[in-house]
Scaffold this active site. Sequence first.
Site, PDB file in Angstrom:
ATOM      1  N   LYS A  81       0.828  -1.217   0.000  1.00 16.48           N
ATOM      2  CA  LYS A  81       0.000   0.000   0.000  1.00 16.48           C
ATOM      3  C   LYS A  81       0.854   1.254   0.000  1.00 16.48           C
ATOM      4  CE  LYS A  81      -4.332  -1.832   1.557  1.00 16.48           C
ATOM      5  NZ  LYS A  81      -5.522  -1.704   2.360  1.00 16.48           N
ATOM      6  N   LYS A 125     -10.595  -4.298  -3.130  1.00 18.25           N
ATOM      7  CA  LYS A 125     -11.331  -3.032  -3.237  1.00 18.25           C
ATOM      8  C   LYS A 125     -10.453  -1.956  -3.845  1.00 18.25           C
ATOM      9  CE  LYS A 125     -13.458  -3.625   1.212  1.00 18.25           C
ATOM     10  NZ  LYS A 125     -12.679  -3.434   2.414  1.00 18.25           N
ATOM     11  N   LYS A 156      -5.200 -10.943  -6.121  1.00 20.92           N
ATOM     12  CA  LYS A 156      -6.444 -11.124  -5.364  1.00 20.92           C
ATOM     13  C   LYS A 156      -7.473 -10.067  -5.753  1.00 20.92           C
ATOM     14  CE  LYS A 156      -5.951  -8.240  -1.300  1.00 20.92           C
ATOM     15  NZ  LYS A 156      -6.463  -8.011   0.025  1.00 20.92           N
TER      16      LYS A 156
END
Length: 330
Positions: free
Chosen positions: A112, A196, A193
């Site tokens: 991230k 969101k 994966k």
Amino acid sequence: RPRVLSGIQPTADSFHLGNYLGALRSWVEMQETHDAFYCVVDLHAITISHDPAQLRRRSLVAAAQLLALGLDPQRCTLFVQSQVPEHPMLSWILECHTGFGEAGRMTQFKDKSAKNERVTVGLFTYPVLQAADILLYQADAVPVGEDQRQHLELVRDLAQRFNTTYGRTFTVPSPYIVKETGTIQDLAEPARKMSKSASGPSGIIDLLEEPARIRKKIKSAVTDTGREIVYDPENKPGVSNLLTIFSTLAAVPIVELQNRYEGKGYGDLKKDLAEVVADFCAPIAERTRSYLDDQAELDKILLAGAEKAHAVAARTLAHAYERIGFRQPL
Ligand code: AQP
């Protein structure tokens, strides 16, 4: 009854199929067998940039979706994290027992922080707040997707470290990860994966999505070379992902699906799966809307949940304060 705790971030307008199959499905099952605490983790949601009005709305939509999926406030404690003040209080204590290098090894932080321009200290300490969430409730088990395994290891290490240093204070929790659905892959990029934040619109299926869009996405899912419909995640990640989704939603073993589609093409599998997924999501979207229509009732459910959670969390925090050498919290 053994205790479980798990949380989910209100960082999108809807949860996706990966959230459901990897984690939320277990939440619903475990409320029957465990003393279950489930929270919408809005404190975690501000570790990346956010809009206040949107966050307020998303927390409510998240809670409504959880109820629509089958969480029952009579059978579990459902609450919003920011309404229970003990979470950041214990998190601070745990931060002071976490090595800088130890936190820096978390792959989710690495991923991230590489993607975001603005990397906050909160994003770095994210898994420590997660540890506080879990340890405050003395949870025995934590139902999560495979992507959370490393964070759960950190939670266990912190609990053990605290207990060894100050005397037994926290239950050391175990991850509860369903092997078959540990990770649901992105439909457009099956090597990654479903996520969101990272998936594009064609890779992700939201539970609140229109049936027509769901069908379209399933039909255009990326499949693999060859024609055979066999479960082989290594060489055929696209088809295997579709089989996993099909098998879990329709409760049909994968071998049976392989037999059913022997000699048929990917198009046949996708056509049937599109119906299965659309039929699964439609009533959830409908029930979510009806929970959102009565916001006063939803607020009442969440407040009652927060009060129940607070009673347990305050007890654990008082114990941790005692161990650390603090005066008792008010
Ligand atoms: N693809 C997935 N397969 C299986 N389980 C998954 N989970 C998330 N993605 C998958 C599980 O869902 C729960 C909620 O986690 P969260 O609120 O942290 O959601 P998330 O990790 O924010 O979900 P995303 O989609 O992966 O968002 P980003 O990309 O923002 O991090 C967890 O138990 C998680 O394991």
